[in-house]
Design an enzyme around this catalytic site. Sequence first.
Site, mmCIF file in Angstrom:
data_model
loop_
_atom_site.group_PDB
_atom_site.id
_atom_site.type_symbol
_atom_site.label_atom_id
_atom_site.label_comp_id
_atom_site.label_asym_id
_atom_site.label_seq_id
_atom_site.Cartn_x
_atom_site.Cartn_y
_atom_site.Cartn_z
ATOM 1 N N ASP A 1 0.851 -1.191 0.000
ATOM 2 C CA ASP A 1 0.000 0.000 0.000
ATOM 3 C C ASP A 1 0.886 1.240 0.000
ATOM 4 O O ASP A 1 1.669 1.452 0.930
ATOM 5 C CB ASP A 1 -0.857 -0.055 1.269
ATOM 6 C CG ASP A 1 -1.822 1.111 1.371
ATOM 7 O OD1 ASP A 1 -1.712 2.079 0.582
ATOM 8 O OD2 ASP A 1 -2.688 1.052 2.267
ATOM 9 N N ILE A 2 0.758 2.064 -1.019
ATOM 10 C CA ILE A 2 1.642 3.230 -1.152
ATOM 11 C C ILE A 2 1.434 4.235 -0.008
ATOM 12 O O ILE A 2 2.342 4.966 0.360
ATOM 13 C CB ILE A 2 1.474 3.902 -2.535
ATOM 14 C CG1 ILE A 2 2.690 4.774 -2.877
ATOM 15 C CG2 ILE A 2 0.176 4.685 -2.629
ATOM 16 C CD1 ILE A 2 2.775 5.179 -4.333
ATOM 17 N N ASN B 1 -7.239 12.456 -10.489
ATOM 18 C CA ASN B 1 -7.982 12.836 -11.691
ATOM 19 C C ASN B 1 -7.878 14.352 -11.828
ATOM 20 O O ASN B 1 -7.413 15.037 -10.923
ATOM 21 C CB ASN B 1 -9.431 12.340 -11.658
ATOM 22 C CG ASN B 1 -10.193 12.882 -10.474
ATOM 23 O OD1 ASN B 1 -10.187 14.093 -10.225
ATOM 24 N ND2 ASN B 1 -10.835 12.004 -9.734
ATOM 25 N N GLY C 1 -9.828 4.387 -6.128
ATOM 26 C CA GLY C 1 -8.509 3.770 -6.261
ATOM 27 C C GLY C 1 -7.482 4.356 -5.312
ATOM 28 O O GLY C 1 -7.781 4.677 -4.156
ATOM 29 N N ASP D 1 -6.103 7.219 -5.337
ATOM 30 C CA ASP D 1 -6.461 8.604 -4.984
ATOM 31 C C ASP D 1 -7.302 8.626 -3.708
ATOM 32 O O ASP D 1 -7.004 9.356 -2.745
ATOM 33 C CB ASP D 1 -7.242 9.192 -6.178
ATOM 34 C CG ASP D 1 -7.415 10.699 -6.119
ATOM 35 O OD1 ASP D 1 -6.819 11.329 -5.232
ATOM 36 O OD2 ASP D 1 -8.142 11.233 -6.972
ATOM 37 N N SER E 1 -2.453 5.217 -14.050
ATOM 38 C CA SER E 1 -3.405 4.885 -15.138
ATOM 39 C C SER E 1 -3.769 3.403 -15.242
ATOM 40 O O SER E 1 -4.588 3.036 -16.084
ATOM 41 C CB SER E 1 -2.891 5.340 -16.520
ATOM 42 O OG SER E 1 -3.099 6.720 -16.697
ATOM 43 N N THR E 2 -3.150 2.538 -14.417
ATOM 44 C CA THR E 2 -3.358 1.097 -14.622
ATOM 45 C C THR E 2 -4.553 0.530 -13.865
ATOM 46 O O THR E 2 -4.772 -0.677 -13.854
ATOM 47 C CB THR E 2 -2.108 0.278 -14.230
ATOM 48 O OG1 THR E 2 -1.868 0.452 -12.818
ATOM 49 C CG2 THR E 2 -0.901 0.723 -15.020
ATOM 50 N N GLY E 3 -5.337 1.411 -13.236
ATOM 51 C CA GLY E 3 -6.547 0.961 -12.545
ATOM 52 C C GLY E 3 -7.774 1.349 -13.347
ATOM 53 O O GLY E 3 -7.996 0.863 -14.456
ATOM 54 N N TYR F 1 -8.372 3.864 -15.063
ATOM 55 C CA TYR F 1 -8.089 4.462 -16.376
ATOM 56 C C TYR F 1 -7.705 3.437 -17.444
ATOM 57 O O TYR F 1 -7.549 3.789 -18.606
ATOM 58 C CB TYR F 1 -7.042 5.571 -16.263
ATOM 59 C CG TYR F 1 -7.580 6.885 -15.725
ATOM 60 C CD1 TYR F 1 -8.906 6.997 -15.299
ATOM 61 C CD2 TYR F 1 -6.782 8.017 -15.645
ATOM 62 C CE1 TYR F 1 -9.401 8.192 -14.800
ATOM 63 C CE2 TYR F 1 -7.280 9.224 -15.152
ATOM 64 C CZ TYR F 1 -8.586 9.298 -14.730
ATOM 65 O OH TYR F 1 -9.085 10.487 -14.244
HETATM 66 P P1 ADP Z 1 -5.998 5.388 -12.424
HETATM 67 O O1 ADP Z 1 -7.316 6.125 -12.386
HETATM 68 O O2 ADP Z 1 -4.832 6.300 -12.769
HETATM 69 O O3 ADP Z 1 -6.043 4.152 -13.254
HETATM 70 P P2 ADP Z 1 -6.262 3.853 -9.939
HETATM 71 O O4 ADP Z 1 -6.176 4.403 -8.577
HETATM 72 O O5 ADP Z 1 -7.559 3.317 -10.400
HETATM 73 O O6 ADP Z 1 -5.710 5.036 -10.902
HETATM 74 O O7 ADP Z 1 -5.177 2.726 -10.125
HETATM 75 C C1 ADP Z 1 -3.813 2.956 -10.302
HETATM 76 C C2 ADP Z 1 -3.020 1.777 -9.769
HETATM 77 O O8 ADP Z 1 -2.896 1.915 -8.363
HETATM 78 C C3 ADP Z 1 -3.674 0.426 -10.010
HETATM 79 O O9 ADP Z 1 -2.684 -0.478 -10.496
HETATM 80 C C4 ADP Z 1 -4.168 0.008 -8.632
HETATM 81 O O10 ADP Z 1 -4.133 -1.396 -8.463
HETATM 82 C C5 ADP Z 1 -3.142 0.670 -7.742
HETATM 83 N N1 ADP Z 1 -3.556 0.950 -6.357
HETATM 84 C C6 ADP Z 1 -4.799 1.113 -5.855
HETATM 85 N N2 ADP Z 1 -4.729 1.378 -4.529
HETATM 86 C C7 ADP Z 1 -3.408 1.402 -4.199
HETATM 87 C C8 ADP Z 1 -2.669 1.608 -2.990
HETATM 88 N N3 ADP Z 1 -3.282 1.863 -1.825
HETATM 89 N N4 ADP Z 1 -1.311 1.526 -3.042
HETATM 90 C C9 ADP Z 1 -0.667 1.279 -4.200
HETATM 91 N N5 ADP Z 1 -1.294 1.079 -5.366
HETATM 92 C C10 ADP Z 1 -2.655 1.132 -5.368
#
Ligand code: ADP
Length: 181
Positions: A16-17, A30, A38, A40, A130-132, A134
């Site tokens: 988890d970042i 966004n 996600g 954000d 962008s890999t979620g 988007y």
């Molecule tokens: P986007 O809208 O840019 O695609 P998302 O938040 O939907 O952004 O996803 C971006 C990436 O972050 C995805 O690969 C998702 O699995 C990952 N992600 C979601 N939550 C976390 C977190 N808490 N820590 C790290 N990565 C995360």
Amino acid sequence: MPSTDLSTRIMLLQGDITRQHVSAIVNAANSSLLGGGGVDGAIHRAGGPAILEECRLIRASPDYRNGLPAGQAVITAGGKLPAAHVIHTVGPVWNGGHHGEPALLASCYRNSLRLAAEHRLTSLAFPGISTGIYGYPKPEAAKIAVREVRRFLAEHEYPETVVFVAFDDASRRLYEQELSR
Ligand code: ADP
């Protein structure tokens, strides 16, 4: 030119970042900058309202009245996060790959790194922008992420280290592959 071996300046971890103790974490925001789902949503939840307040101030400035365009980045404090700062960048929405998505995604990485360098931040953590929601294909996105970070670090002293934070096993393996090339 920084002489350090690049491999010692790039790290990969899975998790988890919002838990990372680094100078800054990057938010896949966004263009509204006012929060979303996600990563954000997770960053605003963990960081508390101070981050959103600062995002509102940024939106109130004439430059960002219409939001933050894809490919650009801005910096705020980290609120209650262990990271001191958050760099908010807006990734491209995947639309088949022929609408400038690769160049925009590369800009996200470059502009985030540039902000970190300007602020002389020592460590920076990236999610898979962008890999979620988007929809950017993860293999192509990992390729761009690793390429841009390597290029930037080869020419800049700051950030000293970059951490790729993979959220799931599949993403971690993709980064491992790219980093072993
Ligand atoms: P986007 O809208 O840019 O695609 P998302 O938040 O939907 O952004 O996803 C971006 C990436 O972050 C995805 O690969 C998702 O699995 C990952 N992600 C979601 N939550 C976390 C977190 N808490 N820590 C790290 N990565 C995360």
